[in-house]
Write a protein that holds these residues in place. Structure first.
Motif, short mmCIF file in Angstrom:
data_model
loop_
_atom_site.label_atom_id
_atom_site.label_comp_id
_atom_site.label_asym_id
_atom_site.label_seq_id
_atom_site.Cartn_x
_atom_site.Cartn_y
_atom_site.Cartn_z
N ALA A 43 -40.15 -1.77 6.59
CA ALA A 43 -39.24 -1.81 7.73
C ALA A 43 -39.07 -0.41 8.35
N LEU A 44 -38.95 0.60 7.50
CA LEU A 44 -38.82 1.97 8.01
C LEU A 44 -40.08 2.40 8.73
N ALA A 45 -41.25 2.03 8.13
CA ALA A 45 -42.52 2.39 8.78
C ALA A 45 -42.62 1.71 10.15
N GLY A 46 -42.18 0.44 10.21
CA GLY A 46 -42.20 -0.27 11.48
C GLY A 46 -41.28 0.37 12.50
N LEU A 47 -40.11 0.80 12.05
CA LEU A 47 -39.15 1.44 12.95
C LEU A 47 -39.71 2.75 13.49
N VAL A 48 -40.34 3.53 12.60
CA VAL A 48 -40.96 4.80 13.03
C VAL A 48 -42.05 4.53 14.06
N LEU A 49 -42.83 3.47 13.80
CA LEU A 49 -43.92 3.13 14.73
C LEU A 49 -43.36 2.73 16.10
N ILE A 50 -42.28 1.94 16.10
CA ILE A 50 -41.65 1.53 17.37
C ILE A 50 -41.14 2.74 18.13
N VAL A 51 -40.47 3.66 17.41
CA VAL A 51 -39.95 4.88 18.06
C VAL A 51 -41.08 5.71 18.65
N LEU A 52 -42.19 5.81 17.87
CA LEU A 52 -43.33 6.61 18.34
C LEU A 52 -43.94 5.99 19.59
N ILE A 53 -44.11 4.67 19.59
CA ILE A 53 -44.67 4.00 20.77
C ILE A 53 -43.76 4.17 21.98
N ALA A 54 -42.45 4.02 21.78
CA ALA A 54 -41.50 4.21 22.88
C ALA A 54 -41.56 5.62 23.43
N TYR A 55 -41.72 6.58 22.50
CA TYR A 55 -41.81 7.98 22.93
C TYR A 55 -43.06 8.22 23.77
N LEU A 56 -44.19 7.66 23.33
CA LEU A 56 -45.44 7.85 24.06
C LEU A 56 -45.38 7.20 25.44
N ILE A 57 -44.80 6.00 25.51
CA ILE A 57 -44.65 5.32 26.80
C ILE A 57 -43.76 6.12 27.74
N GLY A 58 -42.66 6.62 27.21
CA GLY A 58 -41.76 7.41 28.03
C GLY A 58 -42.39 8.69 28.52
N ARG A 59 -43.19 9.31 27.66
CA ARG A 59 -43.85 10.56 28.05
C ARG A 59 -44.90 10.29 29.13
N LYS A 60 -45.61 9.18 29.04
CA LYS A 60 -46.62 8.84 30.05
C LYS A 60 -45.98 8.62 31.41
N ARG A 61 -44.83 7.96 31.44
CA ARG A 61 -44.13 7.73 32.70
C ARG A 61 -43.67 9.04 33.32
N THR A 62 -43.24 9.98 32.45
CA THR A 62 -42.78 11.27 32.94
C THR A 62 -43.92 12.02 33.62
N HIS A 63 -45.08 12.02 32.98
CA HIS A 63 -46.23 12.67 33.58
C HIS A 63 -46.64 12.00 34.88
N ALA A 64 -46.51 10.68 34.98
CA ALA A 64 -46.89 9.95 36.19
C ALA A 64 -46.01 10.37 37.36
N GLY A 65 -44.78 10.79 37.14
CA GLY A 65 -43.88 11.19 38.24
C GLY A 65 -44.26 12.49 38.89
N TYR A 66 -45.12 13.32 38.28
CA TYR A 66 -45.50 14.64 38.83
C TYR A 66 -46.93 14.64 39.33
N GLN A 67 -47.52 13.48 39.68
CA GLN A 67 -48.90 13.44 40.18
C GLN A 67 -48.98 14.11 41.58
N THR A 68 -50.11 14.76 41.87
CA THR A 68 -50.33 15.46 43.17
C THR A 68 -50.57 14.42 44.26
N ILE A 69 -49.91 14.68 45.45
CA ILE A 69 -50.07 13.75 46.56
C ILE A 69 -51.26 14.21 47.41
#
Length: 417
Positions: free
Chosen positions: A391-417
């Motif tokens: 259960a702890l390993a699953g929770l860590v995996l969920i947090v890591l995936i959420a972190y990676l998704i959030g980081r990808k969205r952040t980078h997408a907001g600064y794309q060059t026009i």
């Protein structure tokens, strides 16, 4: 010292190992001067496994009516305990040595001397000469100035392949008169009730008072061998006996927990298919386990438990039994193991607590335990950390995936026009 022998009418009885009948219950007396100190009326029979020219044989014979009280019998003296010594046949002797703690007396030692040169009793024996076997016995006990009575057939194992079976026994040691006392201490096999009622009424009707339990018991190592000396039953366990009884000192019903002490406990029993037994005797406590093998499922289980105890604070002997149990199930050819403390309920007034238990009553090879099957509690205790870890390993995996998704969205907001 003077000895005297007489006879009393008895009833016929049959041994499980063969059709051996005693037509009379023989009465033996040990006297000193004009006083009788030991008197015993009993039927007894002996079962002995011995080596022959063709292998192994078992002879079963009864204590004959011609048995005599031997000169080694004694009423006891300073440093010498009372003893009933019987001689019979061609060089055979049987002895009961008694002891007392001032409140109870018991058979402290039982021994048999048999002569393999007696060809009528031991036909085709490959050995000759006298063999002696002995064991300390504590299950035969009674209150002082009372008669020990046991009409039921009961067996005692003296050694591997050597057993004595009693029936219709009335016996008393440390006697104060020439006649057996009318007050009787009845053996557990003759008692039909599961517990003995207190001799006095408690002053309170409150629930049984608990007695503080002792620390975890020491682990005992108990071994039973068959007729040829091969180990056939192994048990490694710590045991606590939980008994509800009437307390003399507190004048009320109490729950008392007592540890079985391995260094003061003797083990006896029998091995067979489909039933094996293990009896543990410590002073005035006797505990018997019966294991049954199911040939269809190829599993064994603890099917019956009986106990007889007479602790110092009891008003009378406590007796309980249950022959319809279904504990400690395990596959044949394996050992049952349970490290976790277990409570085995026998009757409402008696249960057993087991600690770090491992046992194997069938198919023992090389005098050691086979591969173990762990009890359900142990398996669950191992499963819980695995589930929590997953259960702890699953929770860590969920947090890591959420972190990676959030980081990808952040980078997408600064794309060059």
């Amino acid at each position: 010292m003077m000895v005297k022998q007489c006879f009393a009418a008895g009833v016929c009885w049959t041994l499980l190992l063969g059709c051996v009948f005693a037509a009379h219950a023989v009465t033996f007396e040990v006297t000193e001067g004009n006083s009788t100190c030991i008197k015993a009326e009993l039927n007894a029979s002996f079962s002995i496994s011995y080596n022959t020219t063709n292998g192994t044989s078992v002879t079963v014979f009864a204590l004959p009516s011609s048995a005599a009280v031997a000169n080694g019998s004694s009423c006891g003296a300073a440093g010498v305990p009372p003893e009933l010594l019987l001689s019979f046949g061609a060089g055979h002797m049987f002895s009961l040595v008694f002891s007392s703690d001032g409140r109870l007396y018991r058979v402290a030692n039982m021994s048999l001397q048999y002569n393999l040169s007696d060809t009528s009793t031991f036909p085709q024996s490959s050995s000759a000469g006298v063999v002696s076997v002995m064991r300390n016995v504590s299950e035969i006990s009674a209150r002082l100035n009372s008669t020990y009575r046991c009409l039921s057939s009961t067996s005692v194992s003296l050694d591997a392949g050597v057993n004595v079976t009693f029936a219709n026994v009335r016996m008393e040691a440390y006697m104060t008169s020439a006649n057996l006392s009318k007050d009787e201490s009845v053996c557990s096999a003759d008692q039909t009730t599961t517990t003995v009622a207190p001799t006095q009424s408690p002053k309170t009707t409150a629930a049984p008072s608990p007695v503080p339990p002792p620390a975890a018991p020491e682990r005992g190592n108990y071994t039973i061998t068959n007729g040829n000396g091969t180990v056939c039953l192994l048990a490694l366990m710590g045991l606590q006996l939980n008994v509800t009884h009437f307390s003399k000192s507190r004048n009320q019903t109490v729950n008392e927990v007592v540890n079985l002490q391995p260094n003061r406990t003797t083990a006896s029993g029998s091995c067979g298919v489909p039933v094996a037994t293990l009896t543990l005797a410590e002073d005035l406590t006797n505990l018997t386990f019966t294991f049954t093998l199911n040939s269809t499922t190829q599993k064994f289980h603890l099917s019956a438990v009986s106990v007889s105890a007479f602790w110092s604070d009891m008003t009378d002997r406590f007796v309980a039994s249950n022959s319809s149990l279904d504990y400690l199930q395990c596959s044949v050819g394996r050992s049952y193991m349970c490290s976790t403390e277990q409570m085995l309920g026998v009757v409402p007034t008696f249960s057993i607590n087991t600690f770090r238990l491992q046992l194997q009553p069938f198919n023992v090879t090389a005098n050691k335990f086979s591969a173990a099957e762990e009890c359900r509690v142990d398996r669950e205790n191992m499963l819980i950390p695995i589930i929590v870890g997953a259960a702890l390993a699953g929770l860590v995996l969920i947090v890591l995936i959420a972190y990676l998704i959030g980081r990808k969205r952040t980078h997408a907001g600064y794309q060059t026009i």
